[in-house]
Design a protein around this motif. Sequence first.
Motif, mmCIF file in Angstrom:
data_model
loop_
_atom_site.group_PDB
_atom_site.id
_atom_site.type_symbol
_atom_site.label_atom_id
_atom_site.label_comp_id
_atom_site.label_asym_id
_atom_site.label_seq_id
_atom_site.Cartn_x
_atom_site.Cartn_y
_atom_site.Cartn_z
ATOM 1 N N LEU A 147 55.752 38.024 65.056
ATOM 2 C CA LEU A 147 56.004 37.802 66.476
ATOM 3 C C LEU A 147 57.479 37.488 66.644
ATOM 4 O O LEU A 147 58.117 36.943 65.732
ATOM 5 C CB LEU A 147 55.184 36.640 67.030
ATOM 6 C CG LEU A 147 53.697 36.848 67.276
ATOM 7 C CD1 LEU A 147 53.055 35.524 67.686
ATOM 8 C CD2 LEU A 147 53.454 37.895 68.348
ATOM 9 N N ARG A 148 57.995 37.789 67.820
ATOM 10 C CA ARG A 148 59.373 37.431 68.146
ATOM 11 C C ARG A 148 59.358 36.606 69.422
ATOM 12 O O ARG A 148 58.967 37.100 70.494
ATOM 13 C CB ARG A 148 60.227 38.674 68.353
ATOM 14 C CG ARG A 148 61.713 38.375 68.522
ATOM 15 C CD ARG A 148 62.469 39.618 68.891
ATOM 16 N NE ARG A 148 63.913 39.461 68.790
ATOM 17 C CZ ARG A 148 64.783 40.013 69.632
ATOM 18 N NH1 ARG A 148 64.333 40.742 70.638
ATOM 19 N NH2 ARG A 148 66.074 39.832 69.461
ATOM 20 N N MET A 189 59.531 35.817 63.642
ATOM 21 C CA MET A 189 58.583 35.200 62.723
ATOM 22 C C MET A 189 57.816 36.293 62.010
ATOM 23 O O MET A 189 57.076 37.061 62.643
ATOM 24 C CB MET A 189 57.623 34.280 63.482
ATOM 25 C CG MET A 189 58.329 33.235 64.328
ATOM 26 S SD MET A 189 57.193 32.045 65.076
ATOM 27 C CE MET A 189 56.314 33.123 66.206
ATOM 28 N N ASN A 190 57.997 36.376 60.713
ATOM 29 C CA ASN A 190 57.321 37.378 59.886
ATOM 30 C C ASN A 190 56.359 36.711 58.922
ATOM 31 O O ASN A 190 56.472 35.505 58.644
ATOM 32 C CB ASN A 190 58.347 38.193 59.108
ATOM 33 C CG ASN A 190 59.289 38.974 60.005
ATOM 34 O OD1 ASN A 190 58.921 39.401 61.101
ATOM 35 N ND2 ASN A 190 60.517 39.159 59.553
ATOM 36 N N ASN A 191 55.431 37.505 58.414
ATOM 37 C CA ASN A 191 54.466 37.005 57.434
ATOM 38 C C ASN A 191 53.826 35.700 57.912
ATOM 39 O O ASN A 191 53.782 34.700 57.177
ATOM 40 C CB ASN A 191 55.153 36.806 56.081
ATOM 41 C CG ASN A 191 54.164 36.636 54.944
ATOM 42 O OD1 ASN A 191 52.999 37.009 55.063
ATOM 43 N ND2 ASN A 191 54.610 36.044 53.862
ATOM 44 N N LEU A 192 53.340 35.712 59.119
ATOM 45 C CA LEU A 192 52.776 34.498 59.719
ATOM 46 C C LEU A 192 51.518 34.057 58.992
ATOM 47 O O LEU A 192 50.731 34.883 58.503
ATOM 48 C CB LEU A 192 52.496 34.736 61.198
ATOM 49 C CG LEU A 192 53.749 34.682 62.073
ATOM 50 C CD1 LEU A 192 53.514 35.385 63.402
ATOM 51 C CD2 LEU A 192 54.166 33.235 62.312
ATOM 52 N N GLU A 193 51.350 32.753 58.953
ATOM 53 C CA GLU A 193 50.219 32.127 58.276
ATOM 54 C C GLU A 193 49.425 31.315 59.299
ATOM 55 O O GLU A 193 49.993 30.873 60.314
ATOM 56 C CB GLU A 193 50.731 31.205 57.164
ATOM 57 C CG GLU A 193 51.627 31.902 56.153
ATOM 58 C CD GLU A 193 52.342 30.924 55.237
ATOM 59 O OE1 GLU A 193 52.282 29.701 55.500
ATOM 60 O OE2 GLU A 193 52.985 31.403 54.253
ATOM 61 N N PRO A 194 48.140 31.073 59.026
ATOM 62 C CA PRO A 194 47.359 30.240 59.964
ATOM 63 C C PRO A 194 48.012 28.881 60.220
ATOM 64 O O PRO A 194 47.873 28.335 61.317
ATOM 65 C CB PRO A 194 46.016 30.098 59.252
ATOM 66 C CG PRO A 194 45.905 31.352 58.435
ATOM 67 C CD PRO A 194 47.309 31.646 57.966
ATOM 68 N N GLU A 195 48.714 28.362 59.229
ATOM 69 C CA GLU A 195 49.375 27.056 59.390
ATOM 70 C C GLU A 195 50.535 27.101 60.375
ATOM 71 O O GLU A 195 51.061 26.058 60.763
ATOM 72 C CB GLU A 195 49.895 26.563 58.037
ATOM 73 C CG GLU A 195 48.812 26.198 57.035
ATOM 74 C CD GLU A 195 48.118 27.406 56.418
ATOM 75 O OE1 GLU A 195 46.977 27.254 55.943
ATOM 76 O OE2 GLU A 195 48.705 28.529 56.433
#
Length: 122
Positions: free
Chosen positions: A18-19, A83-89
Amino acid sequence: QVQLVESGGGLVQPGGSLRLSCQASGSFLAIYTMRWYRRVPTRRQREFIAQITPSGDANYLDAVKGRFTISRDDGKNFWFLQMNNLEPEDTAVYYCNGDFRMATSHTPEDYWGQGTQVTVSA
Protein backbone atom coordinates in the motif's frame (compact mmCIF):
# COMPACT_ATOMS: atom_id res chain seq x y z
CA GLN A 1 -4.01 26.64 10.84
CA VAL A 2 -2.86 23.50 9.06
CA GLN A 3 -4.88 20.55 7.84
CA LEU A 4 -3.39 17.14 7.13
CA VAL A 5 -5.33 14.56 5.18
CA GLU A 6 -4.16 10.97 4.82
CA SER A 7 -5.25 8.63 2.07
CA GLY A 8 -4.32 5.25 0.66
CA GLY A 9 -5.29 2.95 3.49
CA GLY A 10 -7.34 -0.18 3.01
CA LEU A 11 -7.44 -3.95 3.21
CA VAL A 12 -4.52 -5.91 1.77
CA GLN A 13 -3.37 -9.50 1.95
CA PRO A 14 -0.12 -10.44 3.70
CA GLY A 15 2.80 -9.75 1.39
CA GLY A 16 0.92 -7.00 -0.38
CA SER A 17 1.67 -3.31 -0.72
CA LEU A 18 0.00 0.00 0.00
CA ARG A 19 1.08 3.59 -0.49
CA LEU A 20 -0.13 6.13 2.03
CA SER A 21 -0.24 9.82 1.19
CA CYS A 22 -0.48 12.85 3.41
CA GLN A 23 -1.39 16.24 2.02
CA ALA A 24 -0.88 19.41 3.98
CA SER A 25 -2.90 22.54 3.39
CA GLY A 26 -3.39 25.82 5.16
CA SER A 27 -1.35 28.85 6.13
CA PHE A 28 2.24 27.81 6.69
CA LEU A 29 5.60 28.88 5.34
CA ALA A 30 7.38 25.55 5.20
CA ILE A 31 7.28 21.96 6.41
CA TYR A 32 10.20 20.69 8.41
CA THR A 33 10.33 17.04 9.45
CA MET A 34 7.50 14.85 8.16
CA ARG A 35 6.57 11.68 10.01
CA TRP A 36 4.31 8.67 10.04
CA TYR A 37 2.96 6.99 13.18
CA ARG A 38 0.56 4.15 13.75
CA ARG A 39 -1.69 2.92 16.52
CA VAL A 40 -2.29 -0.78 16.68
CA PRO A 41 -5.63 -2.03 18.08
CA THR A 42 -4.10 -3.35 21.32
CA ARG A 43 -2.21 -0.20 22.25
CA ARG A 44 -3.36 3.24 23.31
CA GLN A 45 -0.25 5.10 22.25
CA ARG A 46 0.88 5.84 18.74
CA GLU A 47 4.07 4.20 17.54
CA PHE A 48 6.68 6.06 15.52
CA ILE A 49 7.18 4.52 12.08
CA ALA A 50 9.32 6.81 9.98
CA GLN A 51 10.45 10.36 9.49
CA ILE A 52 12.13 12.38 6.77
CA THR A 53 13.93 15.68 7.17
CA PRO A 54 13.93 18.53 4.66
CA SER A 55 17.33 17.32 3.45
CA GLY A 56 15.92 13.87 2.79
CA ASP A 57 17.44 12.01 5.71
CA ALA A 58 15.11 9.21 6.75
CA ASN A 59 14.78 7.11 9.89
CA TYR A 60 12.60 4.07 10.50
CA LEU A 61 11.25 1.84 13.22
CA ASP A 62 13.36 -1.32 13.16
CA ALA A 63 10.31 -3.49 12.48
CA VAL A 64 9.64 -1.75 9.16
CA LYS A 65 13.17 -1.20 7.87
CA GLY A 66 13.60 -2.64 4.41
CA ARG A 67 9.82 -2.83 3.88
CA PHE A 68 8.61 0.76 4.28
CA THR A 69 9.94 3.85 2.53
CA ILE A 70 9.09 7.43 3.42
CA SER A 71 9.37 10.18 0.82
CA ARG A 72 8.27 13.77 0.37
CA ASP A 73 7.21 16.20 -2.33
CA ASP A 74 7.72 19.67 -0.94
CA GLY A 75 6.43 21.35 -4.06
CA LYS A 76 3.01 19.83 -3.54
CA ASN A 77 3.10 19.60 0.28
CA PHE A 78 2.79 15.85 0.22
CA TRP A 79 4.58 13.05 1.94
CA PHE A 80 4.23 9.34 1.39
CA LEU A 81 4.75 5.98 3.00
CA GLN A 82 5.33 3.11 0.60
CA MET A 83 4.62 -0.11 2.47
CA ASN A 84 5.74 -3.39 0.93
CA ASN A 85 5.62 -6.97 2.14
CA LEU A 86 2.92 -6.08 4.64
CA GLU A 87 2.35 -8.33 7.61
CA PRO A 88 -0.74 -8.81 9.81
CA GLU A 89 1.20 -7.06 12.59
CA ASP A 90 1.17 -3.90 10.46
CA THR A 91 -2.58 -3.62 10.93
CA ALA A 92 -3.18 -0.23 12.52
CA VAL A 93 -4.48 3.26 12.05
CA TYR A 94 -1.71 5.26 10.38
CA TYR A 95 -1.24 8.95 11.09
CA CYS A 96 0.88 11.57 9.42
CA ASN A 97 2.53 14.27 11.46
CA GLY A 98 4.63 17.26 10.59
CA ASP A 99 6.47 20.23 12.00
CA PHE A 100 5.43 23.46 10.32
CA ARG A 101 6.99 26.86 10.09
CA MET A 102 4.25 29.39 10.67
CA ALA A 103 4.22 33.11 9.99
CA THR A 104 2.70 33.74 13.40
CA SER A 105 5.16 31.77 15.54
CA HIS A 106 8.91 31.71 16.15
CA THR A 107 8.85 27.99 16.90
CA PRO A 108 7.62 25.17 14.66
CA GLU A 109 4.10 23.94 15.23
CA ASP A 110 3.12 20.29 15.23
CA TYR A 111 0.05 18.98 13.41
CA TRP A 112 -1.58 15.56 12.93
CA GLY A 113 -3.81 13.99 10.36
CA GLN A 114 -7.01 12.17 11.25
CA GLY A 115 -5.65 8.72 10.47
CA THR A 116 -6.24 6.07 7.83
CA GLN A 117 -6.93 2.41 8.54
CA VAL A 118 -4.60 -0.25 7.19
CA THR A 119 -5.71 -3.85 7.61
CA VAL A 120 -3.49 -6.74 6.60
CA SER A 121 -5.43 -9.97 6.51
CA ALA A 122 -5.92 -13.03 4.36
